[in-house]
Design a protein around this motif. Structure first.
Motif, PDB file in Angstrom:
ATOM      1  N   CYS A   1       0.829  -1.211   0.000  1.00  0.00           N
ATOM      2  CA  CYS A   1       0.000   0.000   0.000  1.00  0.00           C
ATOM      3  C   CYS A   1       0.860   1.256   0.000  1.00  0.00           C
ATOM      4  CB  CYS A   1      -0.939  -0.017   1.193  1.00  0.00           C
ATOM      5  SG  CYS A   1      -2.235  -1.278   1.124  1.00  0.00           S
ATOM      6  N   ARG A   2       1.939   1.244   0.793  1.00  0.00           N
ATOM      7  CA  ARG A   2       2.824   2.411   0.844  1.00  0.00           C
ATOM      8  C   ARG A   2       3.568   2.613  -0.465  1.00  0.00           C
ATOM      9  NH1 ARG A   2       4.710  -0.137   5.497  1.00  0.00           N
ATOM     10  NH2 ARG A   2       6.853  -0.083   4.711  1.00  0.00           N
ATOM     11  N   SER A   3       3.678   1.557  -1.259  1.00  0.00           N
ATOM     12  CA  SER A   3       4.396   1.626  -2.537  1.00  0.00           C
ATOM     13  C   SER A   3       3.462   1.892  -3.712  1.00  0.00           C
ATOM     14  CB  SER A   3       5.151   0.311  -2.785  1.00  0.00           C
ATOM     15  OG  SER A   3       6.049   0.034  -1.737  1.00  0.00           O
ATOM     16  N   GLY A   4       2.195   2.206  -3.428  1.00  0.00           N
ATOM     17  CA  GLY A   4       1.243   2.478  -4.492  1.00  0.00           C
ATOM     18  C   GLY A   4       0.694   1.245  -5.161  1.00  0.00           C
ATOM     19  N   LYS A   5       0.754   0.098  -4.452  1.00  0.00           N
ATOM     20  CA  LYS A   5       0.241  -1.156  -4.995  1.00  0.00           C
ATOM     21  C   LYS A   5      -0.849  -1.735  -4.079  1.00  0.00           C
ATOM     22  CE  LYS A   5       4.465  -2.573  -7.424  1.00  0.00           C
ATOM     23  NZ  LYS A   5       3.862  -2.849  -8.743  1.00  0.00           N
ATOM     24  N   PRO A   6      -1.930  -0.990  -3.858  1.00  0.00           N
ATOM     25  CA  PRO A   6      -2.993  -1.499  -2.990  1.00  0.00           C
ATOM     26  C   PRO A   6      -3.644  -2.761  -3.518  1.00  0.00           C
ATOM     27  CG  PRO A   6      -3.769   0.402  -4.225  1.00  0.00           C
ATOM     28  CD  PRO A   6      -2.285   0.315  -4.460  1.00  0.00           C
ATOM     29  N   ASN A   7      -3.495  -3.021  -4.814  1.00  0.00           N
ATOM     30  CA  ASN A   7      -4.071  -4.215  -5.441  1.00  0.00           C
ATOM     31  C   ASN A   7      -3.426  -5.504  -4.957  1.00  0.00           C
ATOM     32  OD1 ASN A   7      -1.863  -2.941  -7.048  1.00  0.00           O
ATOM     33  ND2 ASN A   7      -1.988  -4.844  -8.192  1.00  0.00           N
ATOM     34  N   CYS A   8      -2.229  -5.424  -4.356  1.00  0.00           N
ATOM     35  CA  CYS A   8      -1.578  -6.627  -3.812  1.00  0.00           C
ATOM     36  C   CYS A   8      -1.187  -6.394  -2.354  1.00  0.00           C
ATOM     37  CB  CYS A   8      -0.396  -7.069  -4.659  1.00  0.00           C
ATOM     38  SG  CYS A   8       0.945  -5.866  -4.831  1.00  0.00           S
ATOM     39  N   CYS A   9      -2.048  -5.677  -1.635  1.00  0.00           N
ATOM     40  CA  CYS A   9      -1.904  -5.466  -0.189  1.00  0.00           C
ATOM     41  C   CYS A   9      -1.648  -6.793   0.517  1.00  0.00           C
ATOM     42  CB  CYS A   9      -3.187  -4.818   0.324  1.00  0.00           C
ATOM     43  SG  CYS A   9      -3.406  -4.801   2.111  1.00  0.00           S
ATOM     44  N   THR A  10      -0.802  -6.769   1.537  1.00  0.00           N
ATOM     45  CA  THR A  10      -0.448  -8.016   2.235  1.00  0.00           C
ATOM     46  C   THR A  10      -1.613  -8.627   2.994  1.00  0.00           C
ATOM     47  OG1 THR A  10       0.317  -6.802   4.196  1.00  0.00           O
ATOM     48  CG2 THR A  10       1.960  -7.297   2.491  1.00  0.00           C
ATOM     49  N   SER A  11      -2.623  -7.820   3.309  1.00  0.00           N
ATOM     50  CA  SER A  11      -3.807  -8.355   3.998  1.00  0.00           C
ATOM     51  C   SER A  11      -5.075  -8.047   3.206  1.00  0.00           C
ATOM     52  CB  SER A  11      -3.912  -7.775   5.409  1.00  0.00           C
ATOM     53  OG  SER A  11      -3.948  -6.349   5.389  1.00  0.00           O
ATOM     54  N   LEU A  12      -4.969  -8.099   1.891  1.00  0.00           N
ATOM     55  CA  LEU A  12      -6.072  -7.746   1.007  1.00  0.00           C
ATOM     56  C   LEU A  12      -7.293  -8.631   1.244  1.00  0.00           C
ATOM     57  CD1 LEU A  12      -6.446  -5.738  -1.421  1.00  0.00           C
ATOM     58  CD2 LEU A  12      -6.146  -7.722  -2.895  1.00  0.00           C
ATOM     59  N   LYS A  13      -8.457  -8.004   1.256  1.00  0.00           N
ATOM     60  CA  LYS A  13      -9.728  -8.714   1.347  1.00  0.00           C
ATOM     61  C   LYS A  13     -10.520  -8.406   0.080  1.00  0.00           C
ATOM     62  CE  LYS A  13      -8.876 -10.012   5.604  1.00  0.00           C
ATOM     63  NZ  LYS A  13      -8.465 -11.414   5.876  1.00  0.00           N
ATOM     64  N   VAL A  14     -10.673  -9.406  -0.774  1.00  0.00           N
ATOM     65  CA  VAL A  14     -11.418  -9.211  -2.019  1.00  0.00           C
ATOM     66  C   VAL A  14     -12.889  -9.505  -1.767  1.00  0.00           C
ATOM     67  CG1 VAL A  14     -11.710  -9.936  -4.419  1.00  0.00           C
ATOM     68  CG2 VAL A  14      -9.408  -9.797  -3.420  1.00  0.00           C
ATOM     69  N   CYS A  15     -13.720  -8.556  -2.143  1.00  0.00           N
ATOM     70  CA  CYS A  15     -15.169  -8.691  -1.984  1.00  0.00           C
ATOM     71  C   CYS A  15     -15.653  -9.923  -2.753  1.00  0.00           C
ATOM     72  CB  CYS A  15     -15.841  -7.429  -2.513  1.00  0.00           C
ATOM     73  SG  CYS A  15     -17.618  -7.398  -2.363  1.00  0.00           S
ATOM     74  N   GLY A  16     -16.400 -10.782  -2.064  1.00  0.00           N
ATOM     75  CA  GLY A  16     -16.918 -11.980  -2.701  1.00  0.00           C
ATOM     76  C   GLY A  16     -15.958 -13.144  -2.708  1.00  0.00           C
ATOM     77  N   VAL A  17     -14.750 -12.932  -2.169  1.00  0.00           N
ATOM     78  CA  VAL A  17     -13.757 -14.007  -2.072  1.00  0.00           C
ATOM     79  C   VAL A  17     -13.350 -14.201  -0.609  1.00  0.00           C
ATOM     80  CG1 VAL A  17     -11.487 -14.854  -2.808  1.00  0.00           C
ATOM     81  CG2 VAL A  17     -12.924 -13.547  -4.405  1.00  0.00           C
ATOM     82  N   HIS A  18     -12.728 -13.173  -0.038  1.00  0.00           N
ATOM     83  CA  HIS A  18     -12.294 -13.246   1.365  1.00  0.00           C
ATOM     84  C   HIS A  18     -13.361 -12.752   2.323  1.00  0.00           C
ATOM     85  CE1 HIS A  18      -8.619 -12.482  -1.149  1.00  0.00           C
ATOM     86  NE2 HIS A  18      -8.294 -13.624  -0.587  1.00  0.00           N
ATOM     87  N   VAL A  19     -14.250 -11.891   1.822  1.00  0.00           N
ATOM     88  CA  VAL A  19     -15.380 -11.378   2.598  1.00  0.00           C
ATOM     89  C   VAL A  19     -16.620 -11.499   1.718  1.00  0.00           C
ATOM     90  CG1 VAL A  19     -13.999  -9.800   4.001  1.00  0.00           C
ATOM     91  CG2 VAL A  19     -14.974  -8.990   1.840  1.00  0.00           C
ATOM     92  N   ASP A  20     -17.797 -11.487   2.340  1.00  0.00           N
ATOM     93  CA  ASP A  20     -19.027 -11.653   1.580  1.00  0.00           C
ATOM     94  C   ASP A  20     -19.200 -10.550   0.542  1.00  0.00           C
ATOM     95  OD1 ASP A  20     -19.783 -14.020   2.740  1.00  0.00           O
ATOM     96  OD2 ASP A  20     -21.096 -13.090   4.231  1.00  0.00           O
ATOM     97  N   GLY A  21     -19.717 -10.957  -0.620  1.00  0.00           N
ATOM     98  CA  GLY A  21     -19.807 -10.064  -1.757  1.00  0.00           C
ATOM     99  C   GLY A  21     -21.202  -9.599  -2.101  1.00  0.00           C
ATOM    100  N   GLY A  22     -21.438  -9.395  -3.400  1.00  0.00           N
ATOM    101  CA  GLY A  22     -22.564  -8.616  -3.869  1.00  0.00           C
ATOM    102  C   GLY A  22     -23.795  -9.354  -4.330  1.00  0.00           C
ATOM    103  N   MET A  23     -23.912 -10.662  -4.079  1.00  0.00           N
ATOM    104  CA  MET A  23     -25.160 -11.349  -4.409  1.00  0.00           C
ATOM    105  C   MET A  23     -26.179 -11.088  -3.302  1.00  0.00           C
ATOM    106  SD  MET A  23     -24.174 -14.857  -6.371  1.00  0.00           S
ATOM    107  CE  MET A  23     -23.263 -14.814  -7.918  1.00  0.00           C
ATOM    108  N   VAL A  24     -26.489  -9.810  -3.167  1.00  0.00           N
ATOM    109  CA  VAL A  24     -27.393  -9.292  -2.133  1.00  0.00           C
ATOM    110  C   VAL A  24     -28.132  -8.100  -2.741  1.00  0.00           C
ATOM    111  CG1 VAL A  24     -25.936 -10.004  -0.182  1.00  0.00           C
ATOM    112  CG2 VAL A  24     -25.577  -7.768  -1.242  1.00  0.00           C
TER     113      VAL A  24
END
Length: 337
Positions: free
Chosen positions: A94-117
Motif C-alpha cells: 500500500c505504501r508503494s502504491g500497490k494497494p491491489n496486492c496489499c499483504t492483507s487484502l480482502k477481495v469482496c466476494g472471495v475473502h469477505v461476503d460479496g454482492g449477491m445481495v
C-alpha cells in the motif's frame, strides 16, 4: 434483504439477512447488476485458491448509491461501481502504491461476503463515479480493469505481437487493451466458439487453437519468425501456463493474470537464454478503472458485446451450473437485481 450464498462447492442457498446500516467510512449501494466471473465459477466448482465456505459471491457490481460517510463528490442516487479489493493502507504494498496486492487484502466476494445481495456496504474510498455509463457497463469495468492492469504490467508497446492465452472475459479484456495500446493481438484458446467470438466481435486478426499440432509453426508465421514479445496467460490452467513458456520470443515478457493452485515448472536454460521476464498481475488499481471508463466513453471498448446470458436474481441458483458448460457458449452472464 435477499441473499444468495455458496454454502459448499456445487451448492447455493437463498436466504435473508438484515440490510446493512451506515457506519463511519462506509457507503451503502443498492445493487443493480452482478457480473459472473471466473472466480465465482471456480468457487462454485471448489477450485478457487484462498477460498472458504460459506461465502456470498459477487464482485463485478454496479448500483445506486444510497448513502455514504466520507465520500466527498458523490451524491445520493448516482450510479456507481467500486474497487472490490479492500486494502489496509499501511503495508509495504500500500505504501508503494500497490494497494491491489496489499499483504492483507480482502477481495469482496472471495475473502469477505460479496454482492449477491440487494444492498452492500463498502469502504467509501473504493467508490467509482458512473460517469454516465449504464449499469451493465459499470458492472463490466472491474473485469476489464484486470485486463488493463495486465497490459500495463507488460508495458505493451505499439506494433509488437501480444499472445493472449485464454479467450474468456478476462482474456478478451486483455486483447482489447493490448489493441488500444497499439499491439498486434494473437488470441489462443481450445474453444473454437470463443476464437470465433474474438474474430467476429473484437476483430482480432490472428487466432490459434492451442490444441492444433502446429501451434509453434502458426505463431512463427504470424510473427514473421520472431514469436510473440509479450505472452499473457488468462486461463489459470497449469498445462496452458507451462506450455506458453515455449511461445516467447527472445527478450519477451510473460505475464500471469490467470491463477491456479499448483506449482509451475519450466526449463531454466530455455528461459535463461531468452533473458525472459516473468511476472504476475493481480487485480487492478484506480488508474486502471479510470482507463477502462475513459475507453468505454470514447467507444474504444463496447462491453455490452460480452454479455451473452441474462437472468434475474431469483434465477441464479437454477442457472449457475449451466454457465460452467462450454457447450452453452457463455462469455459473460449478467444478473439483474
Amino acid at each position: 434483504m435477499k441473499t444468495l450464498t455458496c454454502t459448499t462447492p456445487g451448492q447455493f442457498a437463498y436466504g435473508e439477512k438484515e440490510r446493512p446500516v451506515l457506519t463511519k467510512g462506509q457507503a451503502i449501494i443498492k445493487i443493480n447488476r452482478i457480473g459472473i466471473c471466473g472466480t465465482d465459477l471456480h468457487a462454485f466448482e471448489g477450485t478457487q485458491p484462498y477460498f472458504e465456505y460459506p461465502r456470498i459471491l459477487g464482485h463485478e457490481l454496479s448500483g445506486e448509491l444510497v448513502e455514504a460517510d466520507g465520500a466527498p463528490g458523490f451524491e445520493k442516487g448516482e450510479a456507481v461501481t467500486f474497487i472490490p479489493y479492500f486494502n489496509c493502507g499501511t503495508c509495504i504494498a500500500c505504501r508503494s502504491g500497490k494497494p491491489n496486492c496489499c499483504t492483507s487484502l480482502k477481495v469482496c466476494g472471495v475473502h469477505v461476503d460479496g454482492g449477491m445481495v440487494e444492498y452492500l456496504s463498502v469502504p467509501s474510498h473504493t467508490l467509482v463515479h458512473g460517469q454516465g455509463l449504464s449499469f451493465d457497463e459499470l458492472a463490466l469495468v472491474e473485469p476489464l480493469a484486470i485486463g488493463a492492469h495486465g497490459v500495463r504490467r507488460a508495458a505493451v508497446q505499439p506494433g509488437e505481437f501480444v499472445l493472449v492465452v485464454g479467450a474468456g472475459p478476462i482474456g478478451l479484456g486483455i486483447m482489447e487493451f493490448s489493441r488500444i495500446a497499439g499491439a498486434q493481438v494473437i488470441a489462443m484458446d481450445i474453444n473454437e466458439h470463443r476464437l470465433a467470438f474474438c474474430k467476429d466481435k473484437l476483430q482480432v486478426a490472428h487466432t490459434v487453437n492451442a490444441a492444433s499440432p502446429d501451434v509453434m509453426e502458426q505463431l512463427k508465421q504470424i510473427t514473421n519468425g520472431d514469436m510473440p514479445t509479450v505472452v499473457i496467460d488468462a486461463t489459470g490452467s497449469l498445462k496452458a501456463i507451462q506450455n506458453a513458456f515455449q511461445y516467447m520470443a527472445h527478450g519477451a515478457r510473460y505475464v500471469l493474470v490467470g491463477l491456479q493452485k499448483g506449482e509451475i515448472s519450466f526449463p531454466h536454460p530455455e528461459f535463461h537464454k531468452r533473458e525472459s521476464t516473468l511476472m504476475s498481475s493481480r487485480n487492478a488499481t484506480r488508474e486502471d478503472f479510470e482507463h477502462v471508463i475513459s475507453s468505454m466513453k470514447k467507444g474504444l471498448v463496447k462491453p455490452a458485446t460480452y454479455i451473452t446470458h441474462r437472468v434475474g436474481f431469483d434465477a441464479v441458483k437454477d442457472n449457475f451450473e449451466s454457465w460452467l458448460d462450454p457447450k452453452n457458449g457463455v462469455i459473460k452472464a449478467m444478473v439483474a437485481v
